[in-house]
Design a protein around this motif. Structure first.
Motif, PDB file in Angstrom:
ATOM      1  N   ALA A  17     -46.031  42.274 -46.365  1.00  0.00           N
ATOM      2  CA  ALA A  17     -46.400  42.526 -44.967  1.00  0.00           C
ATOM      3  C   ALA A  17     -46.267  41.280 -44.101  1.00  0.00           C
ATOM      4  O   ALA A  17     -46.612  41.307 -42.916  1.00  0.00           O
ATOM      5  N   GLY A  18     -45.773  40.164 -44.690  1.00  0.00           N
ATOM      6  CA  GLY A  18     -45.609  38.937 -43.941  1.00  0.00           C
ATOM      7  C   GLY A  18     -46.904  38.206 -43.674  1.00  0.00           C
ATOM      8  O   GLY A  18     -47.009  37.424 -42.719  1.00  0.00           O
ATOM      9  N   ILE A  19     -47.912  38.423 -44.521  1.00  0.00           N
ATOM     10  CA  ILE A  19     -49.234  37.835 -44.355  1.00  0.00           C
ATOM     11  C   ILE A  19     -49.443  36.779 -45.429  1.00  0.00           C
ATOM     12  O   ILE A  19     -49.268  37.059 -46.623  1.00  0.00           O
ATOM     13  N   PRO A  20     -49.822  35.545 -45.054  1.00  0.00           N
ATOM     14  CA  PRO A  20     -50.044  34.497 -46.065  1.00  0.00           C
ATOM     15  C   PRO A  20     -51.237  34.826 -46.953  1.00  0.00           C
ATOM     16  O   PRO A  20     -52.120  35.591 -46.577  1.00  0.00           O
ATOM     17  N   VAL A  21     -51.240  34.214 -48.136  1.00  0.00           N
ATOM     18  CA  VAL A  21     -52.256  34.516 -49.138  1.00  0.00           C
ATOM     19  C   VAL A  21     -52.957  33.240 -49.586  1.00  0.00           C
ATOM     20  O   VAL A  21     -52.309  32.220 -49.855  1.00  0.00           O
ATOM     21  N   VAL A  22     -54.293  33.320 -49.680  1.00  0.00           N
ATOM     22  CA  VAL A  22     -55.135  32.237 -50.177  1.00  0.00           C
ATOM     23  C   VAL A  22     -55.691  32.642 -51.527  1.00  0.00           C
ATOM     24  O   VAL A  22     -56.073  33.804 -51.728  1.00  0.00           O
ATOM     25  N   TYR A  38     -51.141  42.360 -56.606  1.00  0.00           N
ATOM     26  CA  TYR A  38     -52.082  42.317 -55.488  1.00  0.00           C
ATOM     27  C   TYR A  38     -51.556  41.431 -54.362  1.00  0.00           C
ATOM     28  O   TYR A  38     -51.547  41.838 -53.193  1.00  0.00           O
ATOM     29  N   ALA A  39     -51.111  40.223 -54.700  1.00  0.00           N
ATOM     30  CA  ALA A  39     -50.595  39.313 -53.679  1.00  0.00           C
ATOM     31  C   ALA A  39     -49.393  39.911 -52.958  1.00  0.00           C
ATOM     32  O   ALA A  39     -49.196  39.681 -51.752  1.00  0.00           O
ATOM     33  N   LYS A  97     -54.527  49.654 -47.486  1.00  0.00           N
ATOM     34  CA  LYS A  97     -55.287  50.177 -46.348  1.00  0.00           C
ATOM     35  C   LYS A  97     -55.909  49.035 -45.540  1.00  0.00           C
ATOM     36  O   LYS A  97     -56.001  49.109 -44.310  1.00  0.00           O
ATOM     37  N   TYR A  98     -56.314  48.001 -46.239  1.00  0.00           N
ATOM     38  CA  TYR A  98     -56.881  46.833 -45.563  1.00  0.00           C
ATOM     39  C   TYR A  98     -55.863  46.212 -44.617  1.00  0.00           C
ATOM     40  O   TYR A  98     -56.172  45.904 -43.455  1.00  0.00           O
ATOM     41  N   VAL A  99     -54.643  46.033 -45.078  1.00  0.00           N
ATOM     42  CA  VAL A  99     -53.576  45.485 -44.238  1.00  0.00           C
ATOM     43  C   VAL A  99     -53.312  46.397 -43.044  1.00  0.00           C
ATOM     44  O   VAL A  99     -53.154  45.939 -41.903  1.00  0.00           O
ATOM     45  N   ASP A 124     -55.354  38.024 -40.717  1.00  0.00           N
ATOM     46  CA  ASP A 124     -54.494  36.858 -40.545  1.00  0.00           C
ATOM     47  C   ASP A 124     -53.990  36.363 -41.895  1.00  0.00           C
ATOM     48  O   ASP A 124     -52.892  35.825 -41.993  1.00  0.00           O
ATOM     49  N   TYR A 125     -54.825  36.510 -42.927  1.00  0.00           N
ATOM     50  CA  TYR A 125     -54.423  36.129 -44.274  1.00  0.00           C
ATOM     51  C   TYR A 125     -55.141  37.026 -45.277  1.00  0.00           C
ATOM     52  O   TYR A 125     -56.178  37.617 -44.987  1.00  0.00           O
ATOM     53  N   GLY A 126     -54.563  37.159 -46.454  1.00  0.00           N
ATOM     54  CA  GLY A 126     -55.212  37.860 -47.550  1.00  0.00           C
ATOM     55  C   GLY A 126     -55.779  36.845 -48.528  1.00  0.00           C
ATOM     56  O   GLY A 126     -55.300  35.708 -48.592  1.00  0.00           O
ATOM     57  N   SER A 127     -56.776  37.233 -49.274  1.00  0.00           N
ATOM     58  CA  SER A 127     -57.339  36.290 -50.244  1.00  0.00           C
ATOM     59  C   SER A 127     -57.797  37.026 -51.496  1.00  0.00           C
ATOM     60  O   SER A 127     -58.142  38.209 -51.448  1.00  0.00           O
TER      61      SER A 127
END
Length: 332
Positions: free
Chosen positions: A210-215, A203-204, A163-165, A171-174
């Protein structure tokens, strides 16, 4: 030609590209993007009860960090977790409205980044529920129960991340899960892969798909787990401490898993007799090691940790000034 903004440079880094300048990154930027209703402890300073019922208090260290109240844990026997651990009910949350409201308070100069993980993370949540002694014993004696609890927390975290996405469009997930101290991990690689890595990976994957980078945030001697982290699709690990072999990491991972930090301010404290030239030389020496070839983000907090003296604060200003002078010199 106009210079790229720090946000633009950071996004190049997170997407495994070479930036125009060394980007800066802060752990606390997650507050620019994480849903406000998921952050909660009862007090603004991070103390009080979290949504699981764990009481957090300020410790007596120089860093004034909050930690679970010693000796006052909510779960004694891992086999009883189903009766004790309850995730919050977000079924009545209007995610679209929450995203709109949170966006109004957001700093437009910062990237929208954050997450919806289970409290403080998976390993850390277990330790906050049980304490380190009982939590680590549970990993050894009752791994199936630990796995069941991790799956329960992950179902909750993944549902919220989806839901957050959708609504926050980050811009990025963490996510973070401090699983090591300065010298060594708290668990073996085998235990990590059996009990905690599956949750991290699930989780990652929400962001990666979704094509979103992860920190990923992890303090301490964490290098043992970096192969797994990179395989999950994470592209920045922070705040890297110098107990890790950062030179070997850069040689192995390059821009695939960038380093955030790898700079300690301890040698700059007021207990050492240093000139301005020596402080600036220290900054340049670190950047000369970390910056070439990309894959590095600066995470200096702007103060000499554990030292709030006028001397230390003056040195912190020299550090920041030297960094600003050098950050554009490595990628031209």
């Amino acid at each position: 030609m106009a210079k790229l903004s720090n946000k633009e440079n950071l996004m190049l880094l997170l997407n495994k590209q070479i930036p125009e300048a060394i980007p800066t990154y802060s752990l606390f930027w997650g507050m620019n993007g994480s849903p406000s209703f998921t952050r909660g402890r009862s007090n603004p300073d991070g103390t009080g009860k979290d949504y699981f019922g764990v009481e957090w208090v300020i410790d007596n260290s120089a860093f004034q960090a909050a930690l679970p109240k010693p000796g006052d844990f909510i779960l004694d026997d891992i086999r009883d977790w189903r009766d004790v651990i309850k995730v919050p009910d977000y079924s009545n949350i209007d995610w679209e409205e929450a995203a709109k409201k949170d966006s109004e308070a957001r700093d437009p100069e910062l990237p929208v980044g954050g997450g919806t993980g289970p409290g403080v993370g998976w390993f850390q949540s277990l330790m906050s529920f049980m304490g380190f002694t009982n939590g680590l014993i549970a990993c050894y004696e009752e791994p199936e129960e630990v796995k069941a609890l991790m799956e329960y927390l992950t179902d909750f975290a993944v549902a919220n991340a989806e839901k957050y996405v959708q609504y926050y469009k980050p811009d990025y997930g963490s996510f973070g899960d401090d699983i090591a101290h300065e010298r060594d991990p708290f668990v073996s690689l085998e235990t990590f892969r059996e009990l905690f890595a599956p949750s991290w990976r699930r989780y990652a994957k929400v962001f990666v798909d979704a094509g979103i980078p992860v920190v990923h945030h992890n303090c301490g001697h964490f290098e043992l787990f970096c192969d797994d982290l990179a395989d999950m699709g994470v592209t920045l690990w922070e705040p890297v401490q110098l107990s890790n072999d950062v030179v070997a990491h850069k040689e192995k991972f390059g821009t695939r898993l960038a380093l955030g930090g790898a700079f300690t301010s301890t040698p700059l404290s007021s207990k050492f007799d240093l000139t301005e030239e020596e402080v600036r030389a220290y900054v340049k020496d670190r950047l000369d090691i970390l910056a070439p070839g990309g894959g590095y983000a600066w995470t200096f907090a702007g103060a000499i940790l554990g030292d709030d003296s006028p001397v230390a604060q003056m040195r912190a200003e020299w550090v920041k000034d030297e960094f600003e002078k050098l950050r554009y010199t490595y990628y031209q």
